[in-house]
Design an enzyme around this catalytic site. Sequence first.
Site, PDB file in Angstrom:
ATOM      1  N   SER A 102       0.701   6.042  -8.058  1.00  0.00           N
ATOM      2  CA  SER A 102       1.070   4.717  -7.578  1.00  0.00           C
ATOM      3  C   SER A 102       1.731   3.916  -8.676  1.00  0.00           C
ATOM      4  O   SER A 102       1.470   4.136  -9.865  1.00  0.00           O
ATOM      5  CB  SER A 102      -0.177   3.960  -7.110  1.00  0.00           C
ATOM      6  OG  SER A 102      -0.970   3.585  -8.236  1.00  0.00           O
ATOM      7  N   ASP A 103       2.590   2.964  -8.293  1.00  0.00           N
ATOM      8  CA  ASP A 103       2.954   1.940  -9.251  1.00  0.00           C
ATOM      9  C   ASP A 103       1.667   1.184  -9.583  1.00  0.00           C
ATOM     10  O   ASP A 103       0.728   1.159  -8.786  1.00  0.00           O
ATOM     11  CB  ASP A 103       4.025   1.008  -8.682  1.00  0.00           C
ATOM     12  CG  ASP A 103       4.829   0.321  -9.778  1.00  0.00           C
ATOM     13  OD1 ASP A 103       4.344   0.276 -10.931  1.00  0.00           O
ATOM     14  OD2 ASP A 103       5.931  -0.169  -9.500  1.00  0.00           O
ATOM     15  N   TRP A 104       1.647   0.544 -10.743  1.00  0.00           N
ATOM     16  CA  TRP A 104       0.386  -0.027 -11.240  1.00  0.00           C
ATOM     17  C   TRP A 104      -0.110  -1.148 -10.328  1.00  0.00           C
ATOM     18  O   TRP A 104       0.577  -2.133 -10.112  1.00  0.00           O
ATOM     19  CB  TRP A 104       0.592  -0.516 -12.658  1.00  0.00           C
ATOM     20  CG  TRP A 104       0.256   0.493 -13.721  1.00  0.00           C
ATOM     21  CD1 TRP A 104      -0.436   0.235 -14.866  1.00  0.00           C
ATOM     22  CD2 TRP A 104       0.557   1.898 -13.766  1.00  0.00           C
ATOM     23  NE1 TRP A 104      -0.588   1.388 -15.605  1.00  0.00           N
ATOM     24  CE2 TRP A 104       0.006   2.417 -14.955  1.00  0.00           C
ATOM     25  CE3 TRP A 104       1.218   2.763 -12.903  1.00  0.00           C
ATOM     26  CZ2 TRP A 104       0.102   3.768 -15.307  1.00  0.00           C
ATOM     27  CZ3 TRP A 104       1.324   4.104 -13.253  1.00  0.00           C
ATOM     28  CH2 TRP A 104       0.769   4.594 -14.435  1.00  0.00           C
TER      29      TRP A 104
END
Length: 819
Positions: free
Chosen positions: A242-244
């Site tokens: 995932s993106d953060w």
Amino acid sequence: MAETAENAGMKAGNVADQAREAVVEAALGKLGLDAKARLLSGKDMWSLPALPEIGLTSLVMSDGPIGVRGVHWTADDPSIALPSPTALAATWDPALAHRAGALLAQEARRKRVHVLLAPTVNLHRSPLGGRHFEAYSEDPYLTGRIGSGYVRGVQSGGVGTTVKHFVANDAETDRFTVSNVVSERALRELYLAPFEAIVENAHPWGIMTAYNSVNGTTMTEHRYLVNEILRGEWGFDGFNVSDWTAARSTTGDIEGGLDVAMPGPQTVYGAPLAAAVRAGEVEEAKVDEAVRNVLRLAARVGILDGAEPVVTEPPAAIDGEALAREIARRAFVLVRNERQALPLKPGTVALIGAAARDARVLGGGSATVFPTRIVSPLDGLTAALPEGSLTYAVGADPTEELAVADKGFELRAVCRDANGEVIGSGSAPNGQIQWMGDDLPEGVTHDTLHTVELTGTFTPRDSGPHTFGIKGLGAFTLTVDGTTYFDDAQRTDKDDPFEAFFGAPVPRAQAELTAGEPVEVSLTHVVTLPEGIPMKVVGFSLAHQEPQRDADELIAEAVEAARAADTAVVVVATTDRVESEGYDRKDLRLPGRQDELVHAVAAANPNTVVVVNSGSPVELPWRDEVAAVLLTWFPGQEGGAALADVLTGAHEPGGRLPSTWGSFADAPVTQVVPADGELPYTEGVFIGYRAWEKEGKTPSYPFGHGLGYTDWTYESLEISGMTATIRVHNSGERAGREVVQVYLAPVEADAERPARWLAGFAGVEAGPGESVEAVVDLPRRAFEIWDENVASWAFVKGSYEVQAGRSIIDRRVAAAINV
């Protein structure tokens, strides 16, 4: 028949892959549910947990794409800073992108990083995208070619990549919540296309899914785009991270094909995922598949016992500074050169512009790294030009806000507990504190940390009123030269968990200081955990602005300097408030009074050269008034040296535009602000040059445009099968490199298709008077469209014109092809 080396290599690779898969399966079989779920959840900001029971070392990730920051977000841990991705794309050279990637793998290994969070291959849908400097181009084919070279280069060094942000993360406004409404055809032909090309041609070991939703489904849960297309149709076998902070649903994410939720330790995976399996909400087989993908990555990078890494011997060492300088000069795009103003002729030079002295070499946000040195244009030209031939004037400062404390500051961070006792300290070379997870000074823990004081001295280089301020949220006390100017809380009304990092500094003090006389400064912060970020972070900065002189006086001084010189070189630039992660642009104007400065200097000296220091397009209202315009992007740490190389003629500017440059008023696609949570991509497949041609608008400078220091004549174009051979002649007086661009245009106009599109390109080199051939294969996909009626690619038969030339509008030779 003798076996070819390529086939032998493929067989050896297949055998090695099978051996790694066997180790992965054996390791997976030894893990219980809790360990498997824990592996899919970040241990901290940048890493996954180690599992000693299977011989698995902690996997470490780091932001890119122009450098490898590592796990410490500080100038104490310096990195090579290459030019911006737009610059790399402007070279139109996948081989150079490969070399850049190989250097970054070298940097990653030096910093004990296993996976680079790069490259960004989203498209320049609208020129307003604030993070476009971190992506390559408006064209999916060019993006795919450059991105493939970059990925292959990084992974040739045994370091993984995560191609991002999958998918349609093409603007920053409301990026956490927006649902981009995109037709299937536009997705396939534009936004998915670079990812598909890189998966096919470079076999990346990772993909990062974006914050945004596509057609109502958030990307971390998008089983259609991830499971059916990315993994199913394309055969992607890497890990999906995932993106953060993007992962929001335990069951939704694991069902949607998300392998790893970052950052940790609090995520939707780990204990919540194990509980969901035990409750019957998630099949354990789904968890196993995600763990298998992570273990495969670990095996590839060499941190799983028993598995031979893909790369056992890293490539030969690369000189990072030399490569940064080479990429920069080969990326510079000379878009105008009247009366052969460049290269510079012998004589005096007036260098003008704040960015000439304090260079902006990279864009803002998570792409930021800290190089050991930065060569400014003033540094580069001072070293290259004869002594006494160069003068400097500020002219106009584009920076309208405070910058992080840097030049003249000597600071350290002192950590105290709730009783005021010192529990640790660390350096703070640029007044910026960004401690994430357990990345704290020795002896300091989050449980004991109560305050952080940035303290030290500041020695001003100019006399006058200096402004000091604060970037961050929470309680602060700011003291300068013994006077406390601020003792209160700093707040925001923005709903962005990263506001403390990407928000603007707030002015809080003004002190009258004398050049060369040091004063004590102190900024104390009471530490609180930011809301909305599921990890422990300490982040704030001391900011500063030098005395602001009267703008009219500065421009007048610049005009006089220009009038007295043989050549005026004006450096104009954007700022962090214009181009950065976290927000989009409002217009395409240069900030401050820089346009006014150029108008005035050009009126005083007809031999004015303008250097444009921006990561993506800006308006150039004075372009017809000046002798030359050179676009240098964000040129990386060696930008000033590369600029001297090009201005003096030691090297020619090698770049061609990867995106169209034009005015905001004429730009066909400018909507980046959602309405009611949705942003419709109503333009369909018409973005960039496709849209400019459809609208019949003339840009300032077209896609593919760029001049060198020699001339080229296009002699012929021949088609054999699906290959175009273009013969070009160097008709100038010096050696040079030409980027031969091939466009495909259907003979019969079709309103649903662009008038033409990039189908291939090749770089060629030749000496004066020499001819050379560029051979360009026409890919089958160039003749296909996505047919939404049957949900598949359709090969469109008919007559096409294959056109070759120097840009989308400067097409020199053509030939017909019937398919």
